[in-house]
Write a protein that holds these residues in place. Structure first.
Motif, PDB file in Angstrom:
ATOM      1  N   THR A  56       0.814  -1.216   0.000  1.00  0.00           N
ATOM      2  CA  THR A  56       0.000   0.000   0.000  1.00  0.00           C
ATOM      3  C   THR A  56       0.849   1.268   0.000  1.00  0.00           C
ATOM      4  OG1 THR A  56      -0.213  -0.021   2.407  1.00  0.00           O
ATOM      5  CG2 THR A  56      -1.942  -1.133   1.139  1.00  0.00           C
ATOM      6  N   ASN A  83      -2.325  -5.244   0.538  1.00  0.00           N
ATOM      7  CA  ASN A  83      -3.640  -5.707   0.120  1.00  0.00           C
ATOM      8  C   ASN A  83      -3.412  -6.953  -0.722  1.00  0.00           C
ATOM      9  OD1 ASN A  83      -4.924  -3.502   1.311  1.00  0.00           O
ATOM     10  ND2 ASN A  83      -4.801  -2.281  -0.547  1.00  0.00           N
ATOM     11  N   SER A  85      -5.255  -9.989  -3.234  1.00  0.00           N
ATOM     12  CA  SER A  85      -6.388 -10.276  -4.103  1.00  0.00           C
ATOM     13  C   SER A  85      -6.198 -11.677  -4.672  1.00  0.00           C
ATOM     14  CB  SER A  85      -6.454  -9.248  -5.231  1.00  0.00           C
ATOM     15  OG  SER A  85      -7.466  -9.583  -6.143  1.00  0.00           O
ATOM     16  N   LYS A  95     -10.761 -10.253  -1.812  1.00  0.00           N
ATOM     17  CA  LYS A  95      -9.796  -9.199  -1.478  1.00  0.00           C
ATOM     18  C   LYS A  95      -9.619  -9.145   0.026  1.00  0.00           C
ATOM     19  CE  LYS A  95     -10.578  -6.254  -5.473  1.00  0.00           C
ATOM     20  NZ  LYS A  95     -10.853  -4.908  -5.944  1.00  0.00           N
ATOM     21  N   THR A  97      -7.730  -6.631   2.737  1.00  0.00           N
ATOM     22  CA  THR A  97      -7.065  -5.332   2.835  1.00  0.00           C
ATOM     23  C   THR A  97      -6.439  -5.145   4.208  1.00  0.00           C
ATOM     24  OG1 THR A  97      -9.116  -4.272   3.530  1.00  0.00           O
ATOM     25  CG2 THR A  97      -8.647  -4.273   1.173  1.00  0.00           C
ATOM     26  N   GLU A 123     -14.821  -8.815  -0.165  1.00  0.00           N
ATOM     27  CA  GLU A 123     -13.764  -8.044   0.482  1.00  0.00           C
ATOM     28  C   GLU A 123     -13.747  -8.362   1.964  1.00  0.00           C
ATOM     29  OE1 GLU A 123     -12.202  -3.474   0.835  1.00  0.00           O
ATOM     30  OE2 GLU A 123     -13.461  -4.087  -0.836  1.00  0.00           O
ATOM     31  N   THR A 125     -11.918  -7.347   5.592  1.00  0.00           N
ATOM     32  CA  THR A 125     -11.099  -6.340   6.267  1.00  0.00           C
ATOM     33  C   THR A 125     -10.588  -6.912   7.572  1.00  0.00           C
ATOM     34  OG1 THR A 125     -13.035  -5.400   7.322  1.00  0.00           O
ATOM     35  CG2 THR A 125     -12.334  -4.406   5.257  1.00  0.00           C
TER      36      THR A 125
END
Length: 151
Positions: A56, A83, A85, A95, A97, A123, A125
């Motif tokens: 990042t 991150n 993927s 994904k 992150t 996604e 987190t």
């Protein structure tokens, strides 16, 4: 009598330098690793999935593919926030992150991919907290520049 002491001291010093050179010279790992397994909803390995790791801070991208057991491995990863993927035809893109890589440790990212079209994305987190490292017994730490200079 003194020549025996000198010989014994020299032999002890030789053994000390020969056995533990890395600890004497302060050589330590300055990178970490990222590894994991990619599975399908039934728990089977997803072979040939593309795993992309993006720093990042620098936007540097690294890519690996999963092997026959669904495993992937990134060696020599510079510490920082990344991150990830995971992409495979017939599955939704997954994904992850805010993944933090620390010095001398392995970040384990196991992903269970969901069936779906390529247009759909899942996604995940991460919240702040301790990460349990289960691949080996190594312990790492980040050291600031000021601390390093004072050493």
């Amino acid at each position: 009598m003194s020549s025996k002491r000198v010989a014994l001291l020299l032999a002890a010093l030789f053994c000390l330098f020969a056995v533990t050179p890395s600890s004497l010279f302060g050589q330590a790992a300055s990178t970490g690793t990222v590894a994991g397994t990619v599975t399908d909803p039934s728990g089977g390995a997803v072979v040939g999935a593309t795993v992309t790791l993006t720093d990042t801070a620098t936007s540097i991208v690294r890519t690996e593919s999963t092997n026959d057991a669904g495993r992937y491995f990134f060696a020599n990863v510079v510490p920082g926030t990344y991150n990830a993927s995971i992409n495979k035809t017939g599955f939704r893109v997954s994904k992850l992150t805010g993944q933090i890589v620390n010095v001398g440790s392995t970040l384990t990212l196991n992903v269970s991919m969901e069936l779906g079209s390529v247009a759909e994305t899942v996604e995940v987190t991460v919240s702040t907290g301790a990460e349990l490292q289960t691949l080996n017994a190594t312990v790492g730490n980040s050291v600031s520049g000021a601390t390093l200079q004072s050493l």
